[in-house]
Design an enzyme around this catalytic site. Sequence first.
Site, short mmCIF file in Angstrom:
data_model
loop_
_atom_site.label_atom_id
_atom_site.label_comp_id
_atom_site.label_asym_id
_atom_site.label_seq_id
_atom_site.Cartn_x
_atom_site.Cartn_y
_atom_site.Cartn_z
CB CYS A 89 40.09 36.55 36.51
SG CYS A 89 41.35 37.81 36.70
CG HIS B 256 36.75 37.98 38.31
ND1 HIS B 256 37.63 37.83 39.37
CD2 HIS B 256 37.41 38.72 37.38
CE1 HIS B 256 38.76 38.44 39.07
NE2 HIS B 256 38.66 39.00 37.88
CG ASN C 105 41.01 41.36 39.73
OD1 ASN C 105 40.98 40.22 40.17
ND2 ASN C 105 41.00 41.63 38.43
O1 UT7 Z 1 40.41 40.49 36.06
C1 UT7 Z 1 41.14 40.26 34.91
C2 UT7 Z 1 40.58 40.94 33.73
N1 UT7 Z 1 40.77 42.35 33.82
C3 UT7 Z 1 39.74 43.19 33.71
O2 UT7 Z 1 38.63 42.76 33.59
C4 UT7 Z 1 40.06 44.67 33.67
C5 UT7 Z 1 39.31 45.32 32.55
N2 UT7 Z 1 39.63 46.73 32.38
C6 UT7 Z 1 39.29 47.68 33.27
O3 UT7 Z 1 38.75 47.39 34.32
C7 UT7 Z 1 39.50 49.13 32.87
O4 UT7 Z 1 39.85 49.17 31.52
C8 UT7 Z 1 40.58 49.86 33.69
C9 UT7 Z 1 40.08 50.05 35.11
C10 UT7 Z 1 41.87 49.07 33.68
C11 UT7 Z 1 40.81 51.23 33.08
O5 UT7 Z 1 39.60 51.96 33.00
P1 UT7 Z 1 39.15 52.64 31.63
O6 UT7 Z 1 37.90 53.35 31.92
O7 UT7 Z 1 39.11 51.58 30.58
O8 UT7 Z 1 40.29 53.67 31.39
P2 UT7 Z 1 41.20 53.85 30.08
O9 UT7 Z 1 42.28 52.83 30.07
O10 UT7 Z 1 40.33 53.98 28.88
O11 UT7 Z 1 41.84 55.25 30.38
C12 UT7 Z 1 41.05 56.45 30.42
C13 UT7 Z 1 41.92 57.59 30.86
C14 UT7 Z 1 43.26 57.66 30.11
O12 UT7 Z 1 43.61 59.02 29.96
P3 UT7 Z 1 43.36 59.77 28.58
O13 UT7 Z 1 44.13 59.01 27.54
O14 UT7 Z 1 41.88 59.73 28.35
O15 UT7 Z 1 43.89 61.16 28.84
C15 UT7 Z 1 44.21 57.01 31.07
O16 UT7 Z 1 45.54 57.43 30.89
O17 UT7 Z 1 42.25 57.44 32.24
C16 UT7 Z 1 43.67 57.46 32.40
N3 UT7 Z 1 44.00 56.57 33.50
C17 UT7 Z 1 44.01 56.98 34.79
N4 UT7 Z 1 43.74 58.16 35.35
C18 UT7 Z 1 43.81 58.22 36.69
C19 UT7 Z 1 44.33 55.26 33.45
N5 UT7 Z 1 44.57 54.81 34.71
C20 UT7 Z 1 44.36 55.84 35.53
C21 UT7 Z 1 44.44 55.99 36.93
N6 UT7 Z 1 44.16 57.20 37.46
N7 UT7 Z 1 44.77 54.97 37.75
#
Ligand code: UT7
Length: 346
Positions: free
Chosen positions: A131, A271, A301
């Site tokens: 990125c 980004h 992204n």
């Molecule tokens: O560009 C390259 C670099 N990449 C980035 O900068 C990405 C950085 N990370 C992120 O943007 C975020 O971490 C994500 C968007 C990938 C995920 O968001 P988050 O708020 O960190 O979610 P999480 O991984 O902590 O998951 C929270 C909950 C989980 O459920 P439980 O364990 O709390 O029951 C996940 O299983 O949300 C769940 N979850 C979803 N629910 C609905 C994860 N993905 C999804 C989804 N829809 N698509």
Amino acid sequence: MASTLVPVFKAKITTDMKTRAAITAVNGYVPEFRLSNQVLETMVETSDEWITERTGIKERRILKGKDQGLSVMAAEAVNGLLRKRGIGAEEIDLMIVATVTPDRVFPATANIICDAIGAKNAWGFDLMAACSGFLYALTTGSQFIESGSHKKVVIVGGDKMSSIIDYEDRTTCIIFGDGCGAVLLEPTTEDVGIMDSILRSDGSGCQHLHQKAGGSMRPASERTVERKEHYVYQEGKAVFKFAVTNMADVSAEIMEKNGLSADDVAWLVPHQANKRIIDATANRMGLDDGKVMVNIEKYGNTTSGTIPLCLWEWESRLKKGDNVILSAFGGGFTWGAIWLKWAYGS
Ligand code: UT7
């Protein structure tokens, strides 16, 4: 879409002043096909509400069709760039392509694009910094201009992320999209152009964001395909933690290093990985929302494509002399910020 009524850059070169690299034209290309949150709801267990709240994304573009790689999008972007600047492809000296999704592992996609557009006098190469790729490529390209050895350098940033995304994995398929942007760098002795950059990397971050197979360490095999090892592997939470801190820190650092206050900065071009990371960065820099380019809701992204696609979309609002900060964080880990003064527009 970017306006066509964009004032043209007029080069002014004298011999007694420092030569800088200025962006003298910008263009972008996104595929027609839109993949909305509503459609993703039918593919994986997710919701429009969750995606919007956690990322800011509403839809992303997908490049469809057989044998359509990054070079197809890039050729469109660069051909449009040349038309806007009113120059021929044979005038390009160098093309640098930032991407993690080249057409093939080799040869470089830069070569394929140069051949497709008729850039017969150019040499080129691909550069991989995920990125942060566009920032790395812009900094690298500007050195060839500043040294005086090259007059016209094209920097391409783009990715066909759909080629390495598992559309059964809700944690990654909601984030990424396809798109490509390009800028032209030319020399200037006016007080505009690329002023400073800070680039960083930390390979220990590899464990949190990578593609497991397809390289020399683990070549493609039936087993790697079965195990879905050719897709993006991301530990979202861990990456988020590093991204939110490092992107904000490096953006503040480039301002401090150059004595720039929030009032001095006209635009932040972040980004587009996650709206929450963008907000944290702008907040750390003391910038109002109105100074921050955000189009994540439309494209998601696009990895190396996000920053040039923003510049393309905001081009008609950029004014000559505007202080612009570009900032990114991504796989590698890689991160960085560039301070530039916009070179045209009024
Ligand atoms: O560009 C390259 C670099 N990449 C980035 O900068 C990405 C950085 N990370 C992120 O943007 C975020 O971490 C994500 C968007 C990938 C995920 O968001 P988050 O708020 O960190 O979610 P999480 O991984 O902590 O998951 C929270 C909950 C989980 O459920 P439980 O364990 O709390 O029951 C996940 O299983 O949300 C769940 N979850 C979803 N629910 C609905 C994860 N993905 C999804 C989804 N829809 N698509």
